[in-house]
Write an enzyme that holds these catalytic residues in place. Structure first.
Site, mmCIF file in Angstrom:
data_model
loop_
_atom_site.group_PDB
_atom_site.id
_atom_site.type_symbol
_atom_site.label_atom_id
_atom_site.label_comp_id
_atom_site.label_asym_id
_atom_site.label_seq_id
_atom_site.Cartn_x
_atom_site.Cartn_y
_atom_site.Cartn_z
ATOM 1 C CE LYS A 114 -0.267 -2.171 4.645
ATOM 2 N NZ LYS A 114 -1.330 -1.684 5.665
ATOM 3 C CE LYS A 198 2.108 3.199 0.449
ATOM 4 N NZ LYS A 198 1.047 2.479 0.908
ATOM 5 C CE LYS A 201 0.375 4.643 8.936
ATOM 6 N NZ LYS A 201 -0.968 4.828 9.690
HETATM 7 P P1 TYM Z 1 -3.541 4.041 6.096
HETATM 8 O O1 TYM Z 1 -3.805 4.061 7.698
HETATM 9 O O2 TYM Z 1 -2.458 3.208 5.562
HETATM 10 O O3 TYM Z 1 -3.413 5.427 5.331
HETATM 11 C C1 TYM Z 1 -4.403 6.701 5.796
HETATM 12 C C2 TYM Z 1 -4.755 7.288 4.666
HETATM 13 O O4 TYM Z 1 -3.248 7.688 4.102
HETATM 14 C C3 TYM Z 1 -3.133 7.518 2.691
HETATM 15 N N1 TYM Z 1 -1.696 7.674 2.399
HETATM 16 C C4 TYM Z 1 -1.277 8.312 1.609
HETATM 17 N N2 TYM Z 1 -1.487 9.072 0.784
HETATM 18 C C5 TYM Z 1 -0.850 9.661 -0.179
HETATM 19 N N3 TYM Z 1 0.639 9.395 -0.120
HETATM 20 C C6 TYM Z 1 1.122 8.478 0.832
HETATM 21 N N4 TYM Z 1 2.309 8.088 0.654
HETATM 22 C C7 TYM Z 1 0.249 7.842 1.471
HETATM 23 N N5 TYM Z 1 0.170 6.913 2.651
HETATM 24 C C8 TYM Z 1 -0.778 6.734 3.142
HETATM 25 C C9 TYM Z 1 -3.843 6.477 2.869
HETATM 26 O O5 TYM Z 1 -4.365 6.278 1.229
HETATM 27 C C10 TYM Z 1 -5.287 6.562 3.442
HETATM 28 O O6 TYM Z 1 -6.152 7.292 2.887
HETATM 29 N N6 TYM Z 1 -7.212 0.803 4.964
HETATM 30 C C11 TYM Z 1 -6.862 2.375 5.193
HETATM 31 C C12 TYM Z 1 -7.822 2.704 6.355
HETATM 32 C C13 TYM Z 1 -9.234 2.360 6.393
HETATM 33 C C14 TYM Z 1 -10.049 3.063 5.662
HETATM 34 C C15 TYM Z 1 -11.337 2.691 5.826
HETATM 35 C C16 TYM Z 1 -10.105 4.216 4.771
HETATM 36 C C17 TYM Z 1 -9.789 1.559 7.102
HETATM 37 N N7 TYM Z 1 -11.187 1.811 6.957
HETATM 38 C C18 TYM Z 1 -12.603 3.049 5.314
HETATM 39 C C19 TYM Z 1 -11.418 4.669 4.152
HETATM 40 C C20 TYM Z 1 -12.515 4.053 4.368
HETATM 41 C C21 TYM Z 1 -5.290 2.364 5.517
HETATM 42 O O7 TYM Z 1 -4.895 1.581 6.049
HETATM 43 O O8 TYM Z 1 -5.113 3.721 5.689
#
Ligand code: TYM
Length: 333
Positions: A114, A198, A201
C-alpha cells in the site's frame, strides 16, 4: 461452545465481488449458524490511514453498512457498528502499540504494497494499522475472524500481540488469540484483467472488478471483457494452477453457486470461454443485482442506517469499555 466472531470492512468505496465472496458472504453464513455471537464493524478509523474526502467518507460509511444489510446481515442478530463511535478502539490501539514490536510491523507485506515506492510519504497510521486491527479483535475476545487471504498476516500479528501481552503482564488467557476463518477456496478473488493480481478497490481500472453497485449492463460488460487464455476450459483441477484467469472465473462461479470447484469444472470442461462467460454473467447478475438495488434503496433512508450504527455502537461500547477497563487495571493505571 459459543464462537465470538468479529470482522471489519473499510468504508473506502467500491466494495467489490472480492469483498463479498472473500468476506461478507461468509459473515452472513456465520451469523446464521447456531451458537455464534457476531460483531461486524465498518472500520472508518482504518479508512483515514489514507486521505479521505469527509463528505465522501460519510457516504461510504453508510454505503458499507447498507451493503452489510443488503447482503443479509441482520442488525437484530449481529452487532453492526462503525469503529469511530467506540472510543475504546483508539485507546486500545495505543496501548497495544506499546506491546507490538517494530520488527513485527516491518514484516507486514500489505504495508509494503500500500505504501508503494515512497514509504516516507505514507502516513504513520498506515504503518501501525494492523495494531488497530488487533485492538478491534481483542477488545471483544473474538475467537474467530472471517477474512480474505490478504488479512492472514495481520491476524497472525493479532495473535502475537495477545500472547505477548498475556506473558508480559502474567495474565494467562486474558487476551484471546483469534483464529482466522479463511475459506479454503475463493479466499482470494483476482482482478478480471490479470489473474495474478488481487481484485482491489484501488485498481485504477474499473474493468478489473465487479462493484456491488454495478448495473446489470456493467456486470455483463465486465465479464465479457474479462481476460482469459486461448484454450478451452480445463477438465481437471490440476490444470488451474497454470491458468490463473480460468481458475478465478471458475472460482467466482463456484462460490456464487455454493458448489465445489470440481463440480463447476465438470459442468464446463472442454467448452469455450464465451459460453461459460454468458452463464457466469447471468449468475453474477442474479446474485449481485438484488444486493445493489437493496443498497440503493437503503441509502435513501439515511436515518435508518445511522440508527443501526448508533444502536450497534451502544452494544459494542459496553463490551469494549469493560475490556479496556480491565486492560488498564492489568497494566497498572
Ligand atoms: P478490507 O476493507 O480491505 O477488505 C474487507 C474484507 O474483504 C476481503 N477481501 C478479499 N477477499 C477475497 N478476494 C479479494 N480480492 C479481496 N479483497 C478484499 C478482505 O480480506 C477483508 O476480509 N484490515 C481489514 C479490515 C479490518 C478487519 C478488522 C478485519 C479492520 N479491523 C478486524 C477483521 C478483523 C481490511 O482492510 O479489509
Amino acid at each position: 461452545m459459543i464462537k465470538k466472531i468479529f470482522s471489519g470492512v473499510q468504508p473506502t468505496g467500491n466494495l467489490h465481488l472480492g469483498n463479498y465472496i472473500g468476506a461478507i458472504k461468509n459473515f452472513v453464513n456465520l451469523q446464521n449458524e447456531k451458537n455464534n455471537f457476531c460483531i461486524y464493524c465498518v472500520v472508518d478509523l482504518h479508512a483515514i490511514t489514507v486521505k479521505q474526502n469527509p463528505n465522501q467518507l460519510k457516504r461510504n460509511i453508510r454505503e458499507t453498512t447498507a451493503a452489510f444489510i443488503a447482503s443479509g446481515l441482520d442488525y437484530k442478530k449481529s452487532i453492526i457498528f462503525n469503529q469511530s463511535l467506540v472510543p475504546a478502539h483508539s485507546e486500545g490501539s495505543w496501548i497495544l502499540s506499546c506491546i507490538a514490536r517494530m520488527g513485527w510491523l516491518n514484516r507486514m507485506t500489505q504495508f509494503k504494497e500500500k505504501a508503494g515506492k515512497d514509504k516516507e510519504k505514507a502516513s504513520v497510521g498506515l504503518y501501525i494499522y494492523p495494531i488497530l486491527m488487533a485492538a478491534d479483535i481483542l477488545l471483544y475476545d473474538a475467537t474467530h475472524v472471517p477474512v480474505g487471504e490478504d488479512q492472514k498476516q495481520h491476524l497472525e500479528l493479532s495473535r502475537d500481540i495477545a500472547n505477548k501481552f498475556n506473558i508480559d503482564f502474567n495474565s494467562p488467557n486474558f487476551l484471546v488469540p483469534p483464529e482466522p476463518l479463511i475459506q479454503k477456496s475463493f479466499s482470494r478473488i483476482m482482478s478480471l484483467k490479470d489473474g495474478n493480481k488481487k481484485m482491489s478497490k484501488s485498481d485504477p481500472s474499473d474493468l478489473s472488478r465487479i462493484n456491488l453497485s454495478d448495473s446489470i449492463d456493467q456486470i455483463s460488460n465486465k465479464i465479457k471483457k474479462a481476460k482469459t487464455d486461448t484454450k478451452p476450459l480445463p477438465d481437471n483441477e490440476d490444470e488451474l494452477s497454470s491458468r490463473p484467469e480460468a481458475e478465478n472465473l471458475l472460482g467466482i462461479y463456484s462460490s456464487l453457486n455454493d458448489q465445489p470447484i470440481d463440480k463447476t469444472i465438470n459442468e464446463f470442461s472442454g467448452k469455450n470461454f464465451s459460453n461459460f462467460k454468458e452463464k457466469l454473467a447471468s449468475l453474477v447478475v442474479e446474485k449481485i443485482s438484488p444486493i445493489s438495488s437493496e443498497i440503493n434503496k437503503l441509502l435513501k433512508n439515511e436515518s435508518f442506517i445511522d440508527k443501526v450504527l448508533i444502536e450497534g455502537a451502544e452494544k459494542a461500547d459496553k463490551i469494549a469499555t469493560e475490556k479496556i477497563k480491565n486492560i488498564k487495571k492489568i497494566i497498572g493505571f
